[in-house]
Write a protein that holds these residues in place. Structure first.
Motif, PDB file in Angstrom:
ATOM      1  N   PRO A 138     -94.321  15.850 -50.736  1.00  0.00           N
ATOM      2  CA  PRO A 138     -95.749  16.087 -50.567  1.00  0.00           C
ATOM      3  C   PRO A 138     -96.493  15.666 -51.829  1.00  0.00           C
ATOM      4  CG  PRO A 138     -94.593  18.154 -50.922  1.00  0.00           C
ATOM      5  CD  PRO A 138     -93.550  17.071 -50.820  1.00  0.00           C
ATOM      6  N   GLN A 139     -97.712  15.268 -51.669  1.00  0.00           N
ATOM      7  CA  GLN A 139     -98.539  14.879 -52.798  1.00  0.00           C
ATOM      8  C   GLN A 139     -98.976  16.131 -53.551  1.00  0.00           C
ATOM      9  OE1 GLN A 139     -99.044  11.647 -53.612  1.00  0.00           O
ATOM     10  NE2 GLN A 139     -97.615  11.256 -51.938  1.00  0.00           N
ATOM     11  N   GLU A 140     -99.228  15.989 -54.830  1.00  0.00           N
ATOM     12  CA  GLU A 140     -99.646  17.116 -55.643  1.00  0.00           C
ATOM     13  C   GLU A 140    -100.917  17.731 -55.061  1.00  0.00           C
ATOM     14  OE1 GLU A 140    -100.989  18.002 -60.206  1.00  0.00           O
ATOM     15  OE2 GLU A 140     -99.755  16.258 -59.787  1.00  0.00           O
ATOM     16  N   GLY A 141    -100.934  19.057 -54.980  1.00  0.00           N
ATOM     17  CA  GLY A 141    -102.103  19.754 -54.458  1.00  0.00           C
ATOM     18  C   GLY A 141    -102.054  19.951 -52.954  1.00  0.00           C
ATOM     19  N   SER A 142    -101.099  19.351 -52.261  1.00  0.00           N
ATOM     20  CA  SER A 142    -101.010  19.542 -50.819  1.00  0.00           C
ATOM     21  C   SER A 142     -99.997  20.635 -50.529  1.00  0.00           C
ATOM     22  CB  SER A 142    -100.602  18.239 -50.115  1.00  0.00           C
ATOM     23  OG  SER A 142     -99.281  17.898 -50.465  1.00  0.00           O
ATOM     24  N   GLU A 143    -100.079  21.232 -49.366  1.00  0.00           N
ATOM     25  CA  GLU A 143     -99.164  22.290 -48.972  1.00  0.00           C
ATOM     26  C   GLU A 143     -98.530  21.918 -47.656  1.00  0.00           C
ATOM     27  OE1 GLU A 143     -99.303  26.937 -47.676  1.00  0.00           O
ATOM     28  OE2 GLU A 143    -100.680  26.259 -49.217  1.00  0.00           O
ATOM     29  N   VAL A 144     -97.220  22.004 -47.601  1.00  0.00           N
ATOM     30  CA  VAL A 144     -96.501  21.710 -46.378  1.00  0.00           C
ATOM     31  C   VAL A 144     -96.039  23.036 -45.797  1.00  0.00           C
ATOM     32  CG1 VAL A 144     -94.453  20.614 -45.406  1.00  0.00           C
ATOM     33  CG2 VAL A 144     -95.727  19.488 -47.238  1.00  0.00           C
ATOM     34  N   THR A 145     -96.373  23.312 -44.557  1.00  0.00           N
ATOM     35  CA  THR A 145     -95.936  24.542 -43.911  1.00  0.00           C
ATOM     36  C   THR A 145     -95.220  24.194 -42.623  1.00  0.00           C
ATOM     37  OG1 THR A 145     -98.032  24.786 -42.734  1.00  0.00           O
ATOM     38  CG2 THR A 145     -97.818  25.934 -44.846  1.00  0.00           C
ATOM     39  N   ALA A 146     -94.212  24.960 -42.327  1.00  0.00           N
ATOM     40  CA  ALA A 146     -93.467  24.818 -41.089  1.00  0.00           C
ATOM     41  C   ALA A 146     -92.904  26.180 -40.743  1.00  0.00           C
ATOM     42  CB  ALA A 146     -92.337  23.809 -41.265  1.00  0.00           C
ATOM     43  N   MET A 147     -92.772  26.461 -39.465  1.00  0.00           N
ATOM     44  CA  MET A 147     -92.222  27.730 -39.037  1.00  0.00           C
ATOM     45  C   MET A 147     -90.733  27.741 -39.355  1.00  0.00           C
ATOM     46  SD  MET A 147     -93.508  30.371 -37.957  1.00  0.00           S
ATOM     47  CE  MET A 147     -94.109  31.274 -36.599  1.00  0.00           C
ATOM     48  N   ALA A 148     -90.272  28.799 -39.998  1.00  0.00           N
ATOM     49  CA  ALA A 148     -88.871  28.914 -40.378  1.00  0.00           C
ATOM     50  C   ALA A 148     -88.332  30.267 -39.917  1.00  0.00           C
ATOM     51  CB  ALA A 148     -88.728  28.791 -41.888  1.00  0.00           C
ATOM     52  N   VAL A 149     -87.031  30.336 -39.735  1.00  0.00           N
ATOM     53  CA  VAL A 149     -86.357  31.583 -39.385  1.00  0.00           C
ATOM     54  C   VAL A 149     -85.299  31.839 -40.445  1.00  0.00           C
ATOM     55  CG1 VAL A 149     -84.886  32.760 -37.707  1.00  0.00           C
ATOM     56  CG2 VAL A 149     -86.717  31.268 -36.913  1.00  0.00           C
ATOM     57  N   CYS A 150     -85.305  33.050 -41.003  1.00  0.00           N
ATOM     58  CA  CYS A 150     -84.302  33.438 -41.990  1.00  0.00           C
ATOM     59  C   CYS A 150     -83.477  34.584 -41.425  1.00  0.00           C
ATOM     60  CB  CYS A 150     -84.954  33.907 -43.286  1.00  0.00           C
ATOM     61  SG  CYS A 150     -85.488  32.543 -44.328  1.00  0.00           S
ATOM     62  N   THR A 151     -82.185  34.522 -41.676  1.00  0.00           N
ATOM     63  CA  THR A 151     -81.264  35.556 -41.224  1.00  0.00           C
ATOM     64  C   THR A 151     -80.328  35.898 -42.371  1.00  0.00           C
ATOM     65  OG1 THR A 151     -81.332  34.719 -38.959  1.00  0.00           O
ATOM     66  CG2 THR A 151     -79.479  36.129 -39.524  1.00  0.00           C
ATOM     67  N   ALA A 152     -80.067  37.198 -42.542  1.00  0.00           N
ATOM     68  CA  ALA A 152     -79.111  37.659 -43.547  1.00  0.00           C
ATOM     69  C   ALA A 152     -78.079  38.547 -42.865  1.00  0.00           C
ATOM     70  CB  ALA A 152     -79.820  38.439 -44.653  1.00  0.00           C
ATOM     71  N   SER A 153     -76.829  38.372 -43.246  1.00  0.00           N
ATOM     72  CA  SER A 153     -75.761  39.250 -42.766  1.00  0.00           C
ATOM     73  C   SER A 153     -75.815  40.538 -43.564  1.00  0.00           C
ATOM     74  CB  SER A 153     -74.406  38.585 -42.963  1.00  0.00           C
ATOM     75  OG  SER A 153     -74.337  37.406 -42.196  1.00  0.00           O
ATOM     76  N   CYS A 154     -75.633  41.653 -42.870  1.00  0.00           N
ATOM     77  CA  CYS A 154     -75.698  42.962 -43.509  1.00  0.00           C
ATOM     78  C   CYS A 154     -74.336  43.641 -43.459  1.00  0.00           C
ATOM     79  CB  CYS A 154     -76.718  43.848 -42.788  1.00  0.00           C
ATOM     80  SG  CYS A 154     -78.399  43.206 -42.837  1.00  0.00           S
ATOM     81  N   PRO A 155     -74.122  44.626 -44.327  1.00  0.00           N
ATOM     82  CA  PRO A 155     -72.890  45.407 -44.251  1.00  0.00           C
ATOM     83  C   PRO A 155     -72.780  46.071 -42.877  1.00  0.00           C
ATOM     84  CG  PRO A 155     -74.059  45.872 -46.291  1.00  0.00           C
ATOM     85  CD  PRO A 155     -74.969  45.034 -45.442  1.00  0.00           C
ATOM     86  N   GLY A 156     -71.571  46.233 -42.409  1.00  0.00           N
ATOM     87  CA  GLY A 156     -71.370  46.866 -41.111  1.00  0.00           C
ATOM     88  C   GLY A 156     -71.430  45.899 -39.950  1.00  0.00           C
ATOM     89  N   GLY A 157     -71.570  44.601 -40.228  1.00  0.00           N
ATOM     90  CA  GLY A 157     -71.550  43.600 -39.170  1.00  0.00           C
ATOM     91  C   GLY A 157     -72.880  43.353 -38.487  1.00  0.00           C
ATOM     92  N   THR A 158     -73.970  43.905 -39.005  1.00  0.00           N
ATOM     93  CA  THR A 158     -75.279  43.667 -38.408  1.00  0.00           C
ATOM     94  C   THR A 158     -75.982  42.518 -39.136  1.00  0.00           C
ATOM     95  OG1 THR A 158     -76.338  45.285 -39.846  1.00  0.00           O
ATOM     96  CG2 THR A 158     -75.539  46.088 -37.718  1.00  0.00           C
TER      97      THR A 158
END
Length: 132
Positions: A29-49
């Motif tokens: 991206p050019q300086e001063g511009s903002e790139v946005t996109a929908m993202a999904v984040c997932t983290a593994s937790c203790p206990g298998g969740t």
């Protein structure tokens, strides 16, 4: 069509020809511009969740939490359950991510506790008493 192609080629030649971008320049991206996109984040937790969220900006911290658009979502905390056993006058207790009390196993075994899939039942009555 030949006349149009000739005019385009003449204009490009007059301007120094087509401009080529380096591969890295084209993707940045050019300086001063903002790139946005929908993202999904997932983290593994203790206990298998797992925990997950979606948003324009996200971050995952394995074993702890995820953050999307500034909002944190934490991994579940372990729970402690306790059950009083009439037979033997004892307490059963355990701590886990999937913790709950158990219903009577029979008329002589009056219940227990379960944590993370491990069941522990009260001792059975050895006399004529039964669960109520």
């Amino acid at each position: 069509m030949k006349r149009f192609l000739f005019v385009v080629m003449a204009v490009l030649s007059a301007c120094g020809g087509p401009m080529e971008l380096e591969a890295d320049e084209a993707l940045q991206p050019q300086e001063g511009s903002e790139v946005t996109a929908m993202a999904v984040c997932t983290a593994s937790c203790p206990g298998g969740t797992t925990v997950s969220c979606s948003g324009n900006h996200c971050e995952a911290v394995e074993g702890q939490a995820v953050m999307c658009d500034g909002q944190w979502k934490n991994c579940p905390s372990p729970q402690t359950v306790t059950f009083y056993c009439e037979a033997g006058n004892t307490l059963l207790s355990c701590t886990g991510f999937n913790a709950h009390t158990l219903q009577p196993l029979s008329s002589k075994v009056c219940g227990g506790v379960s944590c993370n899939g491990v069941d522990t039942y009260c001792p059975a009555f050895t006399d004529d008493r039964e669960c109520f």
